[in-house]
Write an enzyme that holds these catalytic residues in place. Structure first.
Site, short mmCIF file in Angstrom:
data_model
loop_
_atom_site.label_atom_id
_atom_site.label_comp_id
_atom_site.label_asym_id
_atom_site.label_seq_id
_atom_site.Cartn_x
_atom_site.Cartn_y
_atom_site.Cartn_z
N SER A 1 10.88 1.99 7.69
CA SER A 1 10.69 0.65 7.92
C SER A 1 11.34 0.19 9.13
CB SER A 1 11.36 -0.23 6.61
OG SER A 1 11.18 -1.60 6.87
N ARG A 2 11.13 -0.98 9.65
CA ARG A 2 11.84 -1.29 10.80
C ARG A 2 13.16 -1.99 10.24
NH1 ARG A 2 6.77 -3.88 13.97
NH2 ARG A 2 6.73 -1.91 15.50
N ILE B 1 0.90 -1.15 -0.10
CA ILE B 1 0.07 0.07 0.12
C ILE B 1 0.84 1.37 0.06
CG2 ILE B 1 -0.29 0.18 2.37
CD1 ILE B 1 -3.11 0.75 0.13
N ALA B 2 2.04 1.27 0.58
CA ALA B 2 3.16 2.27 0.70
C ALA B 2 3.47 2.44 -0.92
CB ALA B 2 4.22 1.83 1.51
N LYS C 1 -7.30 2.14 6.30
CA LYS C 1 -8.29 1.34 6.73
C LYS C 1 -7.84 -0.06 6.72
CE LYS C 1 -8.70 -1.02 3.03
NZ LYS C 1 -8.21 -2.58 3.25
#
Length: 326
Positions: free
Chosen positions: A35-36, A14-15, A96
Site C-alpha cells: 500500500s502507499r 478486491i485485495a 478488470k
C-alpha cells in the site's frame, strides 16, 4: 510442492477478496501486500497472516520471492502499476477493467511483449468452470444453433468513489458492463458487425447505466445491460433454436441450467471445492507461467484489447471522458 507466491498491489476491497481466497489454499499464498500507506499495509498483513507488508509498490515488485503480482488498484492506476511490475520483470495479473482505455492496454501489452513478461487480465468469470460448461453445451449442440444472448449486471452503488469519479475511470461500463461484454465474447466470438448503445450519466460525468446491442456478421444479436443505480437478477441467457441456457449470476456463476421445450433438462452447480471463484484466475496464471506462456488462453491479449476498444467507442458516443483519454 513448491509454493506459488502472490504479491498484491493495493489494499482495498478486491485485495480483501483475493487474500481471503488464497488464505484457504495450500500451494498458492499471498506472500506480500503493498500500500502507499505503511500502516494500512501492516494492518492488512496482520488481518490475513501475510508475511511481508510494504509501504510502496516499488518495494513489492523488487521482492525476489514474488512469482505473480496482482494489481488491485482502481482502473485509472492499472497502467502505471502494471508497468512498474513488468519493468521489474514480474508476471502480472491485472484486475478488470484492464486499463483506462485501449491505448493504455495496447501499450501495456507491447511492454510485456518487449520484456518477455507474462501479463493477463483478471476477468474472473473467464476462468471459471461453469463458464466453460456453457461453452461445452453450446459446442455440443445442446441448444441447436445459437441466435441470441442477453445479460444484465446491476448493483446499487451510488456514492462509491470508484463509480462516481472520472479520474478513477468510474461508471457502470468499466466496472460492470465489462462482464456483460465478456459474457457475449465467450459464447458468440468477436465478429461484430455493429454496436448500438446508450447511457445515462451522473452529474460527475460517469455512466449510471447503459444498454448495448451487438449485431454479429452472421446475424446473431447480444442485448446487454449494466447499471450502478439499480438491482437486477444478474442473469445471462443464451438462446438457440432448440433450447436455451440460463446462467445464474454472470458476475460469479452460481448455476447453469439447460432448457428444452421450456422445461429444465439439466442443471450444473458450482464445483464443491470452489472457494470463492477468484482462485481459478491464479491457477491459470501459475499454469501459463509453468508452460512458458506470456498470456493465458482463457483471456487472450487480443480479446482484452478488442473489448477495451468497444468500451472506448461507446464512451465517446456517451460523452464519458477520463483524464487518460487522448
Amino acid at each position: 510442492m513448491d509454493i506459488f507466491n502472490v504479491g498484491i498491489i493495493g489494499a482495498g476491497w478486491i485485495a480483501d477478496k483475493m487474500s481471503l481466497t488464497l488464505a484457504s489454499m495450500k500451494d498458492i499464498k499471498v506472500k506480500a501486500i503493498a500500500s502507499r500507506d505503511q500502516a494500512k499495509a501492516d494492518a492488512f498483513a496482520k488481518q490475513y497472516g501475510i508475511e511481508r507488508a510494504y509501504g510502496s509498490y516499488a518495494q513489492l515488485v523488487e521482492d525476489p520471492d514474488i512469482d505473480l503480482v496482482y494489481i488491485a488498484t482502481p482502473h485509472s492506476h492499472h497502467f502505471e502499476h502494471a508497468s512498474l511490475a513488468i519493468n521489474a520483470g514480474k508476471p502480472v495479473l491485472c484486475e478488470k477493467a484492464f486499463t483506462a482505455n485501449a491505448d493504455e492496454a495496447e501499450r501495456l501489452i507491447a511492454l510485456a511483449d518487449e520484456k518477455k513478461v507474462f501479463l493477463s487480465e483478471a476477468v474472473w468469470t473467464r476462468y471459471m468452470p461453469l463458464s466453460y460448461k456453457v461453452k461445452e453445451l453450446i459446442d455440443k449442440g445442446e441448444i441447436g444453433t445459437p441466435r441470441l444472448i442477453s445479460s444484465s449486471l446491476c448493483y446499487s452503488m451510488v456514492g462509491k468513489e470508484r463509480i462516481m469519479r472520472p479520474d478513477l475511470c468510474g461508471g457502470a461500463l468499466l466496472d460492470l458492463g465489462v462482464y456483460c461484454l465478456n459474457f457475449a465474447r465467450m459464447y458468440f466470438g468477436g465478429d461484430i458487425a455493429s454496436v448500438v448503445s446508450s447511457a445515462e450519466l451522473f452529474e460527475t460525468g460517469t455512466d449510471k447505466y447503459n444498454s448495448m446491442r451487438l449485431t454479429y456478421a452472421d446475424g446473431k444479436i447480444a442485448d446487454l445491460r449494466s447499471s450502478a443505480i439499480a438491482r437486477c437478477n444478474r442473469e445471462g441467457i443464451v438462446c438457440g433454436d432448440d433450447g436455451y441456457i440460463v446462467v445464474e449470476n454472470i458476475n460469479c456463476p452460481e448455476a447453469v441450467k439447460l432448457y428444452r421445450d421450456y422445461q429444465l433438462v439439466e442443471e450444473f452447480k458450482v464445483p464443491s471445492n470452489q472457494i470463492t471463484g477468484y482462485e481459478y484466475e491464479v491457477f491459470a496464471c501459475r499454469d501459463a507461467l509453468r508452460e512458458g506462456r506470456l498470456e493465458t488462453p482463457q483471456m487472450p491479449h487480443h480479446e482484452t484489447v478488442e473489448i477495451m476498444k468497444m468500451m472506448d467507442s461507446m464512451r465517446v458516443e456517451w460523452g464519458v471522458r477520463f483524464p487518460a483519454d487522448k
